[in-house]
Design a protein around this motif. Structure first.
Motif, PDB file in Angstrom:
ATOM      1  N   UNK A  45       0.818  -1.220   0.000  1.00 55.81           N
ATOM      2  CA  UNK A  45       0.000   0.000   0.000  1.00 55.81           C
ATOM      3  C   UNK A  45       0.851   1.269   0.000  1.00 55.81           C
ATOM      4  N   UNK A  46       2.139   1.155   0.349  1.00 57.64           N
ATOM      5  CA  UNK A  46       3.007   2.339   0.316  1.00 57.64           C
ATOM      6  C   UNK A  46       3.225   2.839  -1.109  1.00 57.64           C
ATOM      7  N   UNK A  80      -5.226   4.401  -9.613  1.00 58.86           N
ATOM      8  CA  UNK A  80      -4.731   4.749  -8.280  1.00 58.86           C
ATOM      9  C   UNK A  80      -3.443   3.989  -7.958  1.00 58.86           C
ATOM     10  N   UNK A  81      -3.377   2.726  -8.342  1.00 55.99           N
ATOM     11  CA  UNK A  81      -2.154   1.945  -8.162  1.00 55.99           C
ATOM     12  C   UNK A  81      -0.993   2.613  -8.912  1.00 55.99           C
ATOM     13  N   UNK A  83      -0.618   5.737 -10.087  1.00 55.13           N
ATOM     14  CA  UNK A  83      -0.220   7.046  -9.554  1.00 55.13           C
ATOM     15  C   UNK A  83       0.601   6.890  -8.278  1.00 55.13           C
ATOM     16  N   UNK A  84       0.173   6.007  -7.419  1.00 55.70           N
ATOM     17  CA  UNK A  84       0.870   5.806  -6.153  1.00 55.70           C
ATOM     18  C   UNK A  84       2.277   5.270  -6.399  1.00 55.70           C
ATOM     19  N   UNK A  85       2.402   4.344  -7.348  1.00 59.36           N
ATOM     20  CA  UNK A  85       3.706   3.762  -7.666  1.00 59.36           C
ATOM     21  C   UNK A  85       4.653   4.795  -8.273  1.00 59.36           C
ATOM     22  N   UNK A  86       4.119   5.655  -9.134  1.00 58.24           N
ATOM     23  CA  UNK A  86       4.962   6.694  -9.743  1.00 58.24           C
ATOM     24  C   UNK A  86       5.548   7.597  -8.669  1.00 58.24           C
ATOM     25  N   UNK A  87       4.725   8.026  -7.744  1.00 62.75           N
ATOM     26  CA  UNK A  87       5.217   8.930  -6.705  1.00 62.75           C
ATOM     27  C   UNK A  87       6.156   8.218  -5.728  1.00 62.75           C
ATOM     28  N   UNK A  88       5.914   6.934  -5.470  1.00 63.51           N
ATOM     29  CA  UNK A  88       6.844   6.196  -4.607  1.00 63.51           C
ATOM     30  C   UNK A  88       8.212   6.109  -5.283  1.00 63.51           C
TER      31      UNK A  88
END
Length: 335
Positions: A45-46, A80-81, A83-88
């Motif tokens: 989830x991070x 959502x997955x 976008x979250x991965x790109x920013x991580x």
């Protein structure tokens, strides 16, 4: 702020033809769905998949490309997955000094190009992502990291060509266009023709070496050129000509009965171990050229399934391959 000039729909699957009642799309759709289901189990989830955080290895987050293919425009789940991965990746897996993305905790030229290509593919569907200043800054820092063409590593240069082309397509930023032109000139200049001038290859060794042919890298190179030509074929007849010349070279090295690649001409560790042939697991090369005609009709399904089986075996040894290679080995098409 750059205006997004192309939304570009990326078509997911290899051109269809029937093999024993099942077309290529059907087989690969089922296979990729199964792989995404597995990737889901490795999601944190991070904002990353697999061992990306533990190993500081951004190859795992190259899965955003696979997710972008499966994404439904009416469903925000995959978006959502992604976008979250790109920013991580930007915040944890991009080197703060060089701008390169990590492979095993080291900035890596090819991995940086491939992640840029994946981000650009996402932007083609969701141009608003590029309006985020953090994303823009990350992309430009990464492009600066790959701004110098490699002396003889053609797979590096071709990966950069592919990513810069896609970035320019979706952003119309001339920074990408200027660097793309520089890479293109180097790539054309470096190509080595055989004596017949009908076939040849891009080298993976210094000019001082007598033998500059690394046969397995022909597959890697062609996957990247294949993606590049998907949107540039009509505009770049020169690269298309070289691509076809290398396909002829590759074709002459393939055993079409047992689906192996002849490495007897290749430099590397093969001669030390007396290896003459290696397994072939990149069908995307075949289904985009006349090479498919060389495979007997009765063997085509076997060929595809054998490649899938070999890729599964590779994943067991190197889990990051599932996240980084599934698209390039199996899901590229040329139009």
């Amino acid at each position: 702020m750059n205006k997004i000039c192309s939304y570009g729909v990326l078509i997911c699957f290899i051109q269809s033809f029937n093999i024993y009642g099942q077309d290529i799309n059907t087989i690969l759709d089922a296979y990729s769905t199964k792989k995404v289901d597995y990737l889901e189990k490795t999601w944190c989830h991070e904002g990353y998949w697999g061992e990306a955080k533990e190993k500081k290895d951004n190859r795992f987050n190259e899965a955003i490309l696979i997710y972008s293919l499966k994404e439904n425009f009416d469903n925000d789940y995959y978006k959502l997955r992604i976008r979250k991965a790109i920013f991580f990746s930007i915040r944890h897996l991009q080197d703060s000094i060089t701008g390169g993305f990590y492979e095993n905790n080291r900035p890596n030229h090819v991995r940086t190009s491939l992640f840029l290509n994946a981000i650009a593919t996402v932007i083609s569907k969701h141009p608003e992502i590029y309006e985020n200043l953090e994303v823009q800054s990350s992309i430009h820092r990464a492009v600066k990291f790959i701004s110098t063409p490699q002396e003889f590593s053609s797979n590096h240069n071709l990966a950069a060509l592919m990513s810069l082309s896609k970035l320019h397509e979706v952003t119309c930023d001339n920074v990408f266009a200027d660097l793309l032109k520089e890479y293109r000139e180097v790539i054309i200049k470096d190509f080595i023709f055989d004596q017949d001038y009908k076939s040849g290859y891009w080298p993976e060794a210094p000019k001082r070496w007598k033998n500059r042919l690394n046969v397995p890298y022909l597959l890697v190179q062609l996957m990247f050129v294949q993606q590049y030509l998907q949107t540039n074929k009509k505009e770049d007849e020169k690269i298309d000509k070289l691509y076809k010349a290398q396909l002829r070279k590759l074709s002459s090295l393939v055993n079409y009965k047992n689906f192996t690649l002849d490495v007897r001409q290749s430099y590397g560790k093969f001669k030390n171990k007396d290896i003459k042939f290696i397994k072939f697991s990149v069908p995307s090369i075949f289904f985009n050229s006349s090479m498919i005609d060389r495979i007997p009709l009765d063997n085509r399904k076997e060929f595809l399934l054998k490649c899938l089986e070999r890729f599964d075996n590779d994943i067991k040894k190197y889990p990051a391959l599932l996240n980084s290679d599934l698209y390039y080995r199996f899901l590229i098409i040329n139009k």
